[in-house]
Design a protein around this motif. Structure first.
Motif, PDB file in Angstrom:
ATOM      1  N   ARG A  83     -37.594  -4.048 -12.272  1.00  0.00           N
ATOM      2  CA  ARG A  83     -37.910  -4.147 -10.844  1.00  0.00           C
ATOM      3  C   ARG A  83     -36.653  -3.999  -9.987  1.00  0.00           C
ATOM      4  N   LEU A  84     -35.552  -4.629 -10.395  1.00  0.00           N
ATOM      5  CA  LEU A  84     -34.307  -4.504  -9.645  1.00  0.00           C
ATOM      6  C   LEU A  84     -33.815  -3.063  -9.663  1.00  0.00           C
ATOM      7  N   ARG A  85     -33.888  -2.442 -10.826  1.00  0.00           N
ATOM      8  CA  ARG A  85     -33.459  -1.050 -10.931  1.00  0.00           C
ATOM      9  C   ARG A  85     -34.252  -0.159  -9.963  1.00  0.00           C
ATOM     10  N   LYS A  86     -35.575  -0.313  -9.964  1.00  0.00           N
ATOM     11  CA  LYS A  86     -36.418   0.495  -9.075  1.00  0.00           C
ATOM     12  C   LYS A  86     -36.077   0.238  -7.612  1.00  0.00           C
ATOM     13  N   TYR A  87     -35.824  -1.010  -7.278  1.00  0.00           N
ATOM     14  CA  TYR A  87     -35.460  -1.367  -5.906  1.00  0.00           C
ATOM     15  C   TYR A  87     -34.153  -0.684  -5.516  1.00  0.00           C
ATOM     16  N   GLU A 113     -28.755   7.506 -12.375  1.00  0.00           N
ATOM     17  CA  GLU A 113     -28.328   7.722 -13.766  1.00  0.00           C
ATOM     18  C   GLU A 113     -26.814   7.873 -13.887  1.00  0.00           C
ATOM     19  N   LYS A 114     -26.212   8.599 -12.946  1.00  0.00           N
ATOM     20  CA  LYS A 114     -24.771   8.833 -12.988  1.00  0.00           C
ATOM     21  C   LYS A 114     -24.003   7.509 -12.902  1.00  0.00           C
ATOM     22  N   LYS A 115     -24.417   6.653 -11.990  1.00  0.00           N
ATOM     23  CA  LYS A 115     -23.763   5.344 -11.857  1.00  0.00           C
ATOM     24  C   LYS A 115     -23.972   4.509 -13.111  1.00  0.00           C
ATOM     25  N   GLU A 116     -25.178   4.576 -13.659  1.00  0.00           N
ATOM     26  CA  GLU A 116     -25.462   3.802 -14.867  1.00  0.00           C
ATOM     27  C   GLU A 116     -24.588   4.257 -16.029  1.00  0.00           C
ATOM     28  N   GLU A 117     -24.471   5.564 -16.201  1.00  0.00           N
ATOM     29  CA  GLU A 117     -23.638   6.096 -17.280  1.00  0.00           C
ATOM     30  C   GLU A 117     -22.189   5.648 -17.111  1.00  0.00           C
TER      31      GLU A 117
END
Length: 86
Positions: free
Chosen positions: A51-55, A64-68
């Motif tokens: 839920r936080l990710r979707k928000y 995705e770039k930030k997550e990587e």
């Protein structure tokens, strides 16, 4: 809770409900004996991390770039700290 903290009203106890996806132990506990896939799916919809990710994605604050980049940084930190520990 945030307002209380900002106002200097001291700590606040926050109760959260979460779901353990895996077994209690790695010693043979099989969660499928006492819960159904429907229950797992129901809780997957409520997962606070999803839920936080979707928000954050909806606000343009995560992708995705930030997550990587975060994952790579974490891997490097882990490697560095393993070297230090050795």
């Amino acid at each position: 809770a945030r307002e209380r903290a900002v106002d200097g009203e001291g700590p606040t106890s926050i109760e959260t409900m979460c779901y353990r996806y895996g077994p209690h132990t790695m010693a043979g506990d099989d969660p499928t004996r006492y819960r159904t896939s429907d229950t797992d799916n129901e809780w997957a919809q409520k997962d606070p991390l999803v839920r936080l990710r979707k928000y954050l994605e909806a606000k343009g604050l995560w992708d995705e770039k930030k997550e990587e980049a975060v994952i790579e940084r974490a891997k490097e930190e882990i490697k560095l700290n393993i070297k230090k520990a050795d």
